[in-house]
Enzyme design. Sequence first.
Site, PDB file in Angstrom:
ATOM      1  N   LYS A  11       0.895  -1.199  -0.098  1.00  0.00           N
ATOM      2  CA  LYS A  11       0.054   0.066  -0.021  1.00  0.00           C
ATOM      3  C   LYS A  11       0.748   1.223   0.096  1.00  0.00           C
ATOM      4  CE  LYS A  11      -3.929  -1.974   2.320  1.00  0.00           C
ATOM      5  NZ  LYS A  11      -4.890  -2.137   3.393  1.00  0.00           N
ATOM      6  N   PHE A  59     -16.003   2.788   6.733  1.00  0.00           N
ATOM      7  CA  PHE A  59     -14.437   3.262   6.444  1.00  0.00           C
ATOM      8  C   PHE A  59     -14.301   3.166   4.844  1.00  0.00           C
ATOM      9  CE2 PHE A  59     -14.712  -1.537   7.175  1.00  0.00           C
ATOM     10  CZ  PHE A  59     -14.267  -2.078   5.862  1.00  0.00           C
ATOM     11  N   ARG A  87      -0.997 -14.440   4.455  1.00  0.00           N
ATOM     12  CA  ARG A  87      -1.659 -13.764   5.388  1.00  0.00           C
ATOM     13  C   ARG A  87      -1.001 -13.934   6.888  1.00  0.00           C
ATOM     14  NH1 ARG A  87      -5.930 -11.363   3.902  1.00  0.00           N
ATOM     15  NH2 ARG A  87      -7.051 -11.385   5.957  1.00  0.00           N
ATOM     16  N   THR A  93      -4.738  -7.113  10.626  1.00  0.00           N
ATOM     17  CA  THR A  93      -4.964  -6.094  10.121  1.00  0.00           C
ATOM     18  C   THR A  93      -4.501  -4.829  10.995  1.00  0.00           C
ATOM     19  OG1 THR A  93      -7.028  -7.114   9.320  1.00  0.00           O
ATOM     20  CG2 THR A  93      -6.977  -4.541   9.057  1.00  0.00           C
ATOM     21  N   ARG A 104       3.133  -6.072   8.921  1.00  0.00           N
ATOM     22  CA  ARG A 104       2.284  -5.112   9.531  1.00  0.00           C
ATOM     23  C   ARG A 104       2.913  -4.455  10.793  1.00  0.00           C
ATOM     24  NH1 ARG A 104      -3.418  -7.303   7.454  1.00  0.00           N
ATOM     25  NH2 ARG A 104      -3.629  -6.357   5.643  1.00  0.00           N
ATOM     26  N   ASN A 114      -2.081   0.164   6.808  1.00  0.00           N
ATOM     27  CA  ASN A 114      -1.447  -1.049   7.335  1.00  0.00           C
ATOM     28  C   ASN A 114      -0.628  -1.825   6.219  1.00  0.00           C
ATOM     29  OD1 ASN A 114      -3.508  -2.232   5.605  1.00  0.00           O
ATOM     30  ND2 ASN A 114      -4.544  -3.066   7.280  1.00  0.00           N
ATOM     31  N   HIS A 117      -2.049  -5.464   1.549  1.00  0.00           N
ATOM     32  CA  HIS A 117      -3.414  -6.231   1.315  1.00  0.00           C
ATOM     33  C   HIS A 117      -2.964  -7.464   0.910  1.00  0.00           C
ATOM     34  CE1 HIS A 117      -7.138  -7.086  -0.307  1.00  0.00           C
ATOM     35  NE2 HIS A 117      -6.626  -7.536  -1.513  1.00  0.00           N
TER      36      HIS A 117
END
Length: 141
Positions: A11, A59, A87, A93, A104, A114, A117
């Site tokens: 991100k 959000f 993951r 998250t 993260r 964060n 994705h």
Amino acid sequence: MAIERTLSIIKPDAVAKNVIGQIYSRFEGAGLKIVASRMAHLSRADAEKFYAVHAARPFFKDLVDFMISGPVMIQVLEGEGAILKNRDLMGATDPKKAEKGTIRADFADSIDANAVHGSDAAETAAVEIAFFFPEMNVYSR
């Protein structure tokens, strides 16, 4: 475990921190191959379409605004159990709840910014990969 493909997005916050290489090293260190990748600056329309599943959530607007705030790095990861493995590498998250040593925990600032994705299931991965790589220019190696 089966060979799977999953979509990963680094991100805008993590791209701005110049940690793409460090994140890629974690993918590869975990046995995941990067079989497609590209940098993009998402349009509002693309971000809204990609995250349409969250359109009714409070959000949604902030998520879209964040995802178009700077360039992202989009990649397809391939390997045994790639979805779960990615993951696990990402962590929770909310980076405050993410285990030490996860992407993260190490690179994210907040539950919104964060860092990454990742697809949450095989069906989602197929849809997300097709969204960003419609010509299927994904190569096994």
